[in-house]
Design a protein around this motif. Sequence first.
Motif, mmCIF file in Angstrom:
data_model
loop_
_atom_site.group_PDB
_atom_site.id
_atom_site.type_symbol
_atom_site.label_atom_id
_atom_site.label_comp_id
_atom_site.label_asym_id
_atom_site.label_seq_id
_atom_site.Cartn_x
_atom_site.Cartn_y
_atom_site.Cartn_z
ATOM 1 N N LEU A 65 0.413 4.254 1.697
ATOM 2 C CA LEU A 65 0.526 4.220 2.486
ATOM 3 C C LEU A 65 1.577 3.891 3.408
ATOM 4 O O LEU A 65 1.852 4.515 4.462
ATOM 5 C CB LEU A 65 -1.279 4.509 3.449
ATOM 6 C CG LEU A 65 -2.269 5.800 2.016
ATOM 7 C CD1 LEU A 65 -3.569 5.300 3.283
ATOM 8 C CD2 LEU A 65 -1.322 6.956 2.381
ATOM 9 N N CYS B 248 -3.676 5.758 8.354
ATOM 10 C CA CYS B 248 -3.829 5.684 7.471
ATOM 11 C C CYS B 248 -5.481 6.376 6.803
ATOM 12 O O CYS B 248 -6.228 6.661 7.696
ATOM 13 C CB CYS B 248 -4.247 4.659 6.371
ATOM 14 S SG CYS B 248 -5.492 3.477 6.417
ATOM 15 N N TYR B 249 -6.013 7.201 6.122
ATOM 16 C CA TYR B 249 -7.413 7.565 5.989
ATOM 17 C C TYR B 249 -8.376 6.706 5.904
ATOM 18 O O TYR B 249 -9.668 6.409 7.112
ATOM 19 C CB TYR B 249 -7.065 8.804 4.692
ATOM 20 C CG TYR B 249 -7.093 7.339 3.566
ATOM 21 C CD1 TYR B 249 -9.124 7.115 3.404
ATOM 22 C CD2 TYR B 249 -6.741 6.490 2.919
ATOM 23 C CE1 TYR B 249 -9.280 6.248 2.547
ATOM 24 C CE2 TYR B 249 -6.771 5.925 1.848
ATOM 25 C CZ TYR B 249 -8.406 5.803 1.478
ATOM 26 O OH TYR B 249 -8.398 4.523 0.552
ATOM 27 N N THR C 46 0.135 1.600 10.494
ATOM 28 C CA THR C 46 -1.011 2.501 9.332
ATOM 29 C C THR C 46 -2.147 2.269 9.862
ATOM 30 O O THR C 46 -3.477 2.718 9.921
ATOM 31 C CB THR C 46 -0.881 2.262 7.925
ATOM 32 O OG1 THR C 46 -1.321 0.593 7.856
ATOM 33 C CG2 THR C 46 0.190 2.982 7.898
ATOM 34 N N ASP D 267 0.368 9.184 10.061
ATOM 35 C CA ASP D 267 0.744 8.053 9.238
ATOM 36 C C ASP D 267 -0.498 6.611 9.295
ATOM 37 O O ASP D 267 -0.796 5.934 8.875
ATOM 38 C CB ASP D 267 2.129 6.941 10.450
ATOM 39 C CG ASP D 267 3.191 7.834 9.983
ATOM 40 O OD1 ASP D 267 3.508 7.909 9.277
ATOM 41 O OD2 ASP D 267 4.238 7.568 11.049
ATOM 42 N N CYS E 234 1.094 -1.780 0.196
ATOM 43 C CA CYS E 234 -0.172 0.030 0.223
ATOM 44 C C CYS E 234 1.059 1.426 0.154
ATOM 45 O O CYS E 234 2.180 1.869 0.373
ATOM 46 C CB CYS E 234 -0.819 -0.108 0.832
ATOM 47 S SG CYS E 234 -2.092 1.320 0.875
#
Length: 519
Positions: free
Chosen positions: A304, A400-401, A370, A398, A302
């Motif tokens: 991220l 993740c969204y 994350t 860090d 990923c």
Amino acid sequence: MKGSPVQPAPRTPRLVVAAPLRLEGFAIGRADLPPGTVIVRTGMGPDKAHRANRVVRDARPDAVAVVGLAGGLTVETKPGDVVVASEVRLADGTVTGTCPTAPLLAGELRRAGLRVHVGPVVSVAQVAVGSARAELAATGAIAVDMESAALAPGAGTRPFAVIRVIVDTPDQPLGRIDLVRRGVAGLRTINQLGPAIRAWVEAVSSRRLLLAEPRAFCAGVERAIEVVERALEIHGAPVYVRKQIVHNTHVVADLASRGAVFVEELDEVPPGATVVFSAHGVAPAIWDEAGERDLAVIDATCPLVEKVHAEARRFTARGDTVLLIGHSGHEEVDGTLGEAPGRIQLVESAAAVEDLEVADPERVTYLMQTTLAVDEAEEVVDALRDRFPAVVGPGSADICYATSNRQNAVRRVAAEAELVLVVGSENSSNSRRLVEVSERDGVAAHLVESVEDVQLDWLKGVRTVGISAGASAPPLLVEELTAALSGLGSASVSVRSVGSESISFHLPKEVRRPLSERR
């Protein structure tokens, strides 16, 4: 002062059990069914079953179950197995009733130690033998009886279940010697159905179902799955994948059925083969090993996660002590630690901060896994700042969204729900964090791989259920769970959203389609 009025105890829903034969009715009557259960002996065959619908309706049921013996139609069904109908049909294919709660019942029966199958049951006018069985099996039905399709209309819109015990199959037909033995064994199995049926009935109720949004797949997971799919298209099977491509057993099983081979380490991959690195990222040592084995690598990490790896390289290169907030043993954590072995320390909790030793307290940086719970991570950061006032973090978050969004959405549904169900695999960090977020907000929550993992006693007395799914869980699993819960009574389904997601990531160059192939 007068006391508050005593509230009457909730009424147990009334169950009507339709049993075609006297012995079937006797067997289920001895089971542990709810008080007040009405057992209707319908008689054998569709005509008698159809006439029995009046008796079923006159009993004013809240739920209707058909219980009895049946014949198996597939090689998977064996004498003594239990079949729970997903729908009931006539021989011409007409569907007379659906059973959306079948996976819930099947899960209860499996936990009771029974071997259970879920699928369509077909009802015929005469006992089906020989080639007639083969023709019925070709329609997709897994069991045959003579009454269930005729009894389905009697349930109306009420929760409806069909549970049949297999006594014979095409490769194990009934003979005179087997008739009594298998019949008695089947009746004994019917006698074991009571606790699961009781749990099913006690869960019957009208409910509100609140769907957290966003939920299920995130952009990084979709990208990783597409990487494997495209690799299979380009190279053909087998394509090897180190570790699970994402932490979900359903995704892994689906890709494996199409030719992906999942391995734990690279020494299981033939030299020169194609291997995909999972979304969780790998340490540089793994890349080196792949090169030594002449493997064609496709990296599905990923983006991220790769960001955290890049930060680890940058901060250690400038001489900082890097403190990685995360969970030991998680593949993402292992990969990040591997970027600078010995120069990155793992911090699993705020309590662990006190024991940390760093070379220079003025040069300390923290990074994060994350998929952490946001509030859990913030507790650790606060402890780090107390211990090392000069500590600095990454330039951007860090976590993740997708992890943050799903946690916020779960909080939104937990504010209204009495129970939260999170769909995801046990080894999915972000899914487990969703359960913890709900529990920290004081709402009971459970992680389930699929609808069959839902224990019906969780639902007893619960009128509002929140539903979410980890970022690695397929959306279809949420749809199946919602349909099954809706089958327990009238249900309203609504969404509680904290926003939509529109992020997407480019595929690795090794699997990108040429422009001419793109839609």
